[in-house]
Scaffold this motif. Structure first.
Motif, mmCIF file in Angstrom:
data_model
loop_
_atom_site.group_PDB
_atom_site.id
_atom_site.type_symbol
_atom_site.label_atom_id
_atom_site.label_comp_id
_atom_site.label_asym_id
_atom_site.label_seq_id
_atom_site.Cartn_x
_atom_site.Cartn_y
_atom_site.Cartn_z
ATOM 1 N N THR A 104 80.124 17.072 46.999
ATOM 2 C CA THR A 104 79.129 17.192 45.932
ATOM 3 C C THR A 104 79.769 16.984 44.563
ATOM 4 N N ALA A 111 75.654 16.263 40.570
ATOM 5 C CA ALA A 111 74.604 17.284 40.647
ATOM 6 C C ALA A 111 74.738 18.297 39.518
ATOM 7 N N VAL A 156 73.821 23.412 43.010
ATOM 8 C CA VAL A 156 74.125 23.335 44.435
ATOM 9 C C VAL A 156 73.887 24.711 45.038
ATOM 10 N N ASP A 183 72.188 19.988 47.288
ATOM 11 C CA ASP A 183 72.408 19.699 45.868
ATOM 12 C C ASP A 183 71.276 18.840 45.333
#
Length: 396
Positions: A304, A310, A313, A330
Motif C-alpha cells: 500500500t 492511499a 488504510v 486502502d
C-alpha cells in the motif's frame, strides 16, 4: 557388487562436496575480511574528510582575511610612493616590510589551501574506490551464500524434487535470493546505523579522554552530552532493526497489541491514516500463526505504501473457532487485475506461497481508482484460556 560401487561413488561425491564447501567457505571468509577492512578504512577516511573540510573552511577564511590585509598594505605603500617626501625613512621601511610580510603570509596561506584541496580530492577518490570494493565484496558474499545453501543441502533430494517440479526450483532460488537480500539489507542497516554510531562513540570517547587529561572539564561535559544523545539514537536504531527482524511484542503481548504499535509507526512514517478494527473479541493464537498473520499484514501494508498512493488504510480482524479472517483495505489508486496477472510480482507470489503453506486462502480485489482489498483466511488452533478483551473497534 552394485551396492558397493554405489557406496564408493557416494563417498567420493561427499568428499568432493566437502572440499568444495570448505573452499567456498574459506573464500567467503577472506572476502568478508576484505569487506570488513574496507568498512573500517571507509569510516576513517570519512572522519578524516570531515576534519579536512573544516580545516579548508578555516584556511579559506584566513586567506580572505590576509588578502584584505595585503590589499590595505599595498594601498598604504602606494600612498607613500605618491607622497614620498612626507614620510620618514623609518615609516617607508616599515610600510615596505609590512607589505612584503603580508604578501608572504598570503602566498603561504594559498599554498596551504591548495595542498589541502588536493588532499581532499585524493581522499574522496580513495573513498569512492573503497565504496566500490565494499559493494563488490558484499555482492560476492551474497552470491557465495546462495551457492553454499545449495551445496550444503541434500543434493539427492534436490534431484528428485527437480524431476517432479521445475517451478519449485525457480521459487526456491528466488526465496534464497530474497533471504540473502534481506541479510544484506540488515547488514547494511547495522553498518550505516549502529556500527557508524559506535565508531563515532569510540572517536568521541578518545576526544573526551584527551580533554579530561588536559583538564578541559567544560568541553568534556559538552562532548559527554553529545555522546549520550548518540548512544540513545544508536539504541533506537538497534531496536528498530530488532523489530523488523522479529517483533518481540508478538511473544509477550500477542498479535493485536503488536499490530497497534506497528500501525502507529506506519502512520508516522508514511503519512497514511490507519485504523484497526476487531470484528470479534481478541484471541491469542499459536505463535507461528501470529507471526504469519503479522507478516502477511505487514507485506500488504508495505505494498500500500509503495504503490497505492492511499490516504487511509484499514486492517480488519475476525477470530473464529477454527479460522482467522483478516483484511487490508486502502482507498488508493487500485489497479487492473487482468494486467497485474500478466506481470506477477514476487512480493504477492511470496504472500500466496506463505498462505498456501498454512493451507489458507488469499483473495485480492481491486480496480483502477477503487482502492485495493486483500482478504486472508488462515486455519488455526486457538490456545485455551487465552481470550481477552471485548472491544470491537479500536483506533491505534
Amino acid at each position: 557388487m552394485y551396492v558397493t560401487e554405489a557406496n564408493i561413488d557416494f563417498q567420493l561425491l561427499d568428499e568432493v562436496m566437502n572440499k568444495t564447501i570448505s573452499s567456498v567457505e574459506e573464500s567467503r571468509e577472506k572476502i568478508f575480511d576484505i569487506a570488513e577492512n574496507a568498512h573500517k578504512e571507509s569510516n576513517y577516511i570519512s572522519l578524516e574528510l570531515e576534519a579536512l573540510k573544516r580545516e579548508i573552511e578555516w584556511v579559506i577564511s584566513q586567506t580572505d582575511e590576509l588578502e584584505l590585509q595585503a590589499r590595505k598594505a599595498r594601498q598604504k605603500l602606494a600612498s607613500i610612493s605618491r607622497s614620498f617626501h612626507q614620510y620618514s625613512e623609518a615609516e617607508i621601511r616599515e610600510a615596505y616590510e609590512q607589505a612584503s610580510q603580508m604578501q608572504i603570509k598570503l602566498s603561504l596561506s594559498r599554498d596551504k589551501e591548495l595542498h589541502l584541496r588536493q588532499r581532499r580530492d585524493e581522499l574522496e577518490r580513495r573513498h569512492r574506490s573503497i565504496l566500490s570494493t565494499i559493494e563488490k565484496s558484499e555482492n560476492l558474499i551474497a552470491q557465495m551464500g546462495i551457492v553454499l545453501n545449495y551445496l550444503q543441502g541434500n543434493l539427492r533430494k534436490v534431484g528428485i524434487a527437480l524431476e517432479s517440479a521445475q517451478n519449485q526450483q525457480l521459487l526456491g532460488i528466488q526465496i534464497i535470493q530474497a533471504q540473502e537480500e534481506e541479510r544484506k539489507r540488515v547488514a547494511r542497516d547495522i553498518h550505516d546505523g549502529p556500527a557508524q554510531s559506535m565508531a563515532n562513540v569510540t572517536l568521541r570517547s578518545e576526544i573526551v579522554e584527551r580533554m579530561l587529561n588536559q583538564n578541559r572539564i567544560d568541553e568534556a561535559k559538552v562532548e559527554l552530552r553529545l555522546l549520550k544523545e548518540l548512544t540513545r539514537a544508536s539504541l533506537m536504531d538497534v531496536r528498530k532493526i530488532i523489530f523488523d527482524l522479529r517483533p518481540m511484542a508478538l511473544d509477550d503481548l500477542g498479535l493485536v497489541p503488536t499490530l497497534r504499535k506497528y500501525l502507529e509507526e506506519y502512520e508516522k512514517r508514511h503519512g497514511i491514516e490507519t485504523k484497526l478494527t476487531l470484528l470479534t473479541p481478541e484471541c491469542r493464537l499459536q505463535n507461528s500463526i501470529e507471526v504469519a498473520v503479522f507478516r502477511l499484514i505487514q507485506e500488504s501494508l508495505n505494498n500500500t505504501a509503495k504503490h497505492a498512493k492511499a490516504r487511509h488504510v484499514e486492517v480488519r480482524l475476525e477470530f473464529k473457532p477454527h479460522v482467522v479472517h483478516f483484511r487490508v483495505l486502502d482507498d488508493g489508486v487500485g489497479f487492473d487485475q487482468a494486467v497485474k496477472a500478466e506481470r506477477p510480482q514476487f512480493g504477492i507470489m511470496g504472500m500466496r506461497e506463505r498462505v498456501k503453506l498454512l493451507q489458507g486462502k488469499m483473495k485480492i480485489t481491486s480496480a483502477p481508482g477503487k482502492g485495493t482489498s486483500v482478504l486472508f483466511s488462515i486455519p488455526l488452533r486457538i490456545e485455551e484460556g487465552s481470550k481477552r478483551g471485548n472491544s470491537i473497534e479500536t483506533k491505534p
